[in-house]
Design a protein around this motif. Structure first.
Motif, PDB file in Angstrom:
ATOM      1  N   ASP A  98       8.825   7.906  -0.021  1.00  0.00           N
ATOM      2  CA  ASP A  98       9.622   6.720  -0.328  1.00  0.00           C
ATOM      3  C   ASP A  98       9.320   6.190  -1.724  1.00  0.00           C
ATOM      4  N   ALA A  99       8.046   6.176  -2.088  1.00  0.00           N
ATOM      5  CA  ALA A  99       7.668   5.709  -3.423  1.00  0.00           C
ATOM      6  C   ALA A  99       8.326   6.561  -4.496  1.00  0.00           C
ATOM      7  N   CYS A 100       8.418   7.864  -4.246  1.00  0.00           N
ATOM      8  CA  CYS A 100       9.026   8.786  -5.208  1.00  0.00           C
ATOM      9  C   CYS A 100      10.504   8.449  -5.441  1.00  0.00           C
ATOM     10  N   GLN A 101      11.172   7.935  -4.426  1.00  0.00           N
ATOM     11  CA  GLN A 101      12.565   7.528  -4.574  1.00  0.00           C
ATOM     12  C   GLN A 101      12.672   6.158  -5.249  1.00  0.00           C
ATOM     13  N   ILE A 102      11.875   5.228  -4.761  1.00  0.00           N
ATOM     14  CA  ILE A 102      11.949   3.846  -5.245  1.00  0.00           C
ATOM     15  C   ILE A 102      11.559   3.744  -6.728  1.00  0.00           C
ATOM     16  N   GLU A 103      10.553   4.521  -7.146  1.00  0.00           N
ATOM     17  CA  GLU A 103      10.023   4.404  -8.511  1.00  0.00           C
ATOM     18  C   GLU A 103      11.085   4.599  -9.587  1.00  0.00           C
ATOM     19  N   HIS A 104      12.160   5.300  -9.262  1.00  0.00           N
ATOM     20  CA  HIS A 104      13.198   5.593 -10.254  1.00  0.00           C
ATOM     21  C   HIS A 104      14.317   4.565 -10.276  1.00  0.00           C
ATOM     22  N   VAL A 105      14.446   3.785  -9.211  1.00  0.00           N
ATOM     23  CA  VAL A 105      15.581   2.867  -9.134  1.00  0.00           C
ATOM     24  C   VAL A 105      15.200   1.396  -9.228  1.00  0.00           C
ATOM     25  N   ILE A 106      13.936   1.078  -8.999  1.00  0.00           N
ATOM     26  CA  ILE A 106      13.518  -0.325  -9.055  1.00  0.00           C
ATOM     27  C   ILE A 106      13.593  -0.822 -10.502  1.00  0.00           C
ATOM     28  N   SER A 107      14.103  -2.017 -10.681  1.00  0.00           N
ATOM     29  CA  SER A 107      14.202  -2.576 -12.029  1.00  0.00           C
ATOM     30  C   SER A 107      12.816  -2.951 -12.550  1.00  0.00           C
ATOM     31  N   ASP A 108      12.699  -3.057 -13.863  1.00  0.00           N
ATOM     32  CA  ASP A 108      11.433  -3.491 -14.461  1.00  0.00           C
ATOM     33  C   ASP A 108      11.047  -4.873 -13.929  1.00  0.00           C
ATOM     34  N   GLU A 109      12.041  -5.763 -13.815  1.00  0.00           N
ATOM     35  CA  GLU A 109      11.782  -7.126 -13.354  1.00  0.00           C
ATOM     36  C   GLU A 109      11.220  -7.134 -11.927  1.00  0.00           C
ATOM     37  N   SER A 110      11.862  -6.370 -11.047  1.00  0.00           N
ATOM     38  CA  SER A 110      11.387  -6.325  -9.659  1.00  0.00           C
ATOM     39  C   SER A 110      10.019  -5.664  -9.556  1.00  0.00           C
ATOM     40  N   PHE A 111       9.809  -4.598 -10.324  1.00  0.00           N
ATOM     41  CA  PHE A 111       8.507  -3.921 -10.264  1.00  0.00           C
ATOM     42  C   PHE A 111       7.399  -4.848 -10.754  1.00  0.00           C
ATOM     43  N   GLU A 112       7.629  -5.563 -11.833  1.00  0.00           N
ATOM     44  CA  GLU A 112       6.611  -6.478 -12.360  1.00  0.00           C
ATOM     45  C   GLU A 112       6.314  -7.593 -11.358  1.00  0.00           C
ATOM     46  N   ALA A 113       7.360  -8.081 -10.676  1.00  0.00           N
ATOM     47  CA  ALA A 113       7.150  -9.111  -9.654  1.00  0.00           C
ATOM     48  C   ALA A 113       6.329  -8.550  -8.497  1.00  0.00           C
ATOM     49  N   LEU A 114       6.648  -7.354  -8.067  1.00  0.00           N
ATOM     50  CA  LEU A 114       5.900  -6.722  -6.981  1.00  0.00           C
ATOM     51  C   LEU A 114       4.460  -6.454  -7.396  1.00  0.00           C
ATOM     52  N   LYS A 115       4.284  -5.985  -8.611  1.00  0.00           N
ATOM     53  CA  LYS A 115       2.936  -5.717  -9.134  1.00  0.00           C
ATOM     54  C   LYS A 115       2.114  -7.006  -9.164  1.00  0.00           C
ATOM     55  N   GLY A 116       2.732  -8.104  -9.585  1.00  0.00           N
ATOM     56  CA  GLY A 116       2.045  -9.391  -9.600  1.00  0.00           C
ATOM     57  C   GLY A 116       1.687  -9.854  -8.198  1.00  0.00           C
ATOM     58  N   HIS A 117       2.601  -9.650  -7.267  1.00  0.00           N
ATOM     59  CA  HIS A 117       2.354 -10.034  -5.872  1.00  0.00           C
ATOM     60  C   HIS A 117       1.199  -9.226  -5.281  1.00  0.00           C
ATOM     61  N   VAL A 118       1.200  -7.928  -5.515  1.00  0.00           N
ATOM     62  CA  VAL A 118       0.144  -7.059  -4.992  1.00  0.00           C
ATOM     63  C   VAL A 118      -1.209  -7.461  -5.581  1.00  0.00           C
ATOM     64  N   ALA A 119      -1.231  -7.744  -6.877  1.00  0.00           N
ATOM     65  CA  ALA A 119      -2.482  -8.164  -7.526  1.00  0.00           C
ATOM     66  C   ALA A 119      -2.984  -9.492  -6.965  1.00  0.00           C
ATOM     67  N   LYS A 120      -2.057 -10.438  -6.774  1.00  0.00           N
ATOM     68  CA  LYS A 120      -2.414 -11.751  -6.232  1.00  0.00           C
ATOM     69  C   LYS A 120      -2.941 -11.607  -4.811  1.00  0.00           C
ATOM     70  N   CYS A 121      -2.317 -10.779  -4.026  1.00  0.00           N
ATOM     71  CA  CYS A 121      -2.757 -10.560  -2.636  1.00  0.00           C
ATOM     72  C   CYS A 121      -4.106  -9.863  -2.597  1.00  0.00           C
ATOM     73  N   LYS A 122      -4.327  -8.958  -3.507  1.00  0.00           N
ATOM     74  CA  LYS A 122      -5.621  -8.264  -3.552  1.00  0.00           C
ATOM     75  C   LYS A 122      -6.727  -9.255  -3.876  1.00  0.00           C
ATOM     76  N   ASP A 123      -6.450 -10.152  -4.820  1.00  0.00           N
ATOM     77  CA  ASP A 123      -7.437 -11.162  -5.208  1.00  0.00           C
ATOM     78  C   ASP A 123      -7.716 -12.157  -4.096  1.00  0.00           C
ATOM     79  N   SER A 124      -6.684 -12.531  -3.332  1.00  0.00           N
ATOM     80  CA  SER A 124      -6.865 -13.537  -2.283  1.00  0.00           C
ATOM     81  C   SER A 124      -7.019 -12.907  -0.905  1.00  0.00           C
ATOM     82  N   LYS A 125      -7.060 -11.582  -0.851  1.00  0.00           N
ATOM     83  CA  LYS A 125      -7.255 -10.837   0.397  1.00  0.00           C
ATOM     84  C   LYS A 125      -6.155 -11.104   1.420  1.00  0.00           C
ATOM     85  N   CYS A 126      -4.970 -11.450   0.962  1.00  0.00           N
ATOM     86  CA  CYS A 126      -3.876 -11.691   1.916  1.00  0.00           C
ATOM     87  C   CYS A 126      -3.295 -10.352   2.373  1.00  0.00           C
TER      88      CYS A 126
END
Length: 128
Positions: A98-126
């Motif tokens: 699934d990642a192999c498919q998504i990586e080509h179609v996700i917009s830069d804006e959405s990927f950056e938002a997701l990356k920020g969310h994942v980082a924030k969750c990692k920091d707060s252990k959510c």
């Protein structure tokens, strides 16, 4: 410049193989992707013409700065998306596919938002 999904896959594969084995030839790419040597040869010619790779007289392939930039961006997307999906409970094989498919179609804006969310969750252990 918008680059086609197949070119992104080739560049990402070159990056991965370079990290894994140090040097890359067309045959290595063909084996890794399960493609014919002829198909890989055509793709390498196009990537060379677009300034994404260089090939020496012995057939060894290296990424140019342009090619490396594209490959690293796709690899970052692939890695983050695969890991995130697995954290959500998706089995490894499905997450990677699934990642192999998504990586080509996700917009830069959405990927950056997701990356920020994942980082924030990692920091707060959510849990995502």
């Amino acid at each position: 410049m918008k680059i086609r999904e197949s070119a992104e896959n080739y560049l990402e594969t070159i990056l991965i193989l370079t990290k894994r084995q140090g040097s890359v030839r067309s045959i290595d790419i063909a084996k890794e992707l399960g493609f014919s040597k002829a198909s890989v040869s055509v793709a390498m010619k196009k990537l060379r013409e677009n300034g994404c790779i260089k090939m020496d007289s012995d057939g060894y392939i290296t990424l140019t700065d342009k090619g490396r930039s594209i490959a690293e961006a796709i690899y970052e997307r692939h890695t983050l998306l695969s890991n995130w999906l697995m954290q959500l409970g998706v089995d490894r094989e499905r997450a990677v596919e699934d990642a192999c498919q998504i990586e080509h179609v996700i917009s830069d804006e959405s990927f950056e938002a997701l990356k920020g969310h994942v980082a924030k969750c990692k920091d707060s252990k959510c849990k995502s």
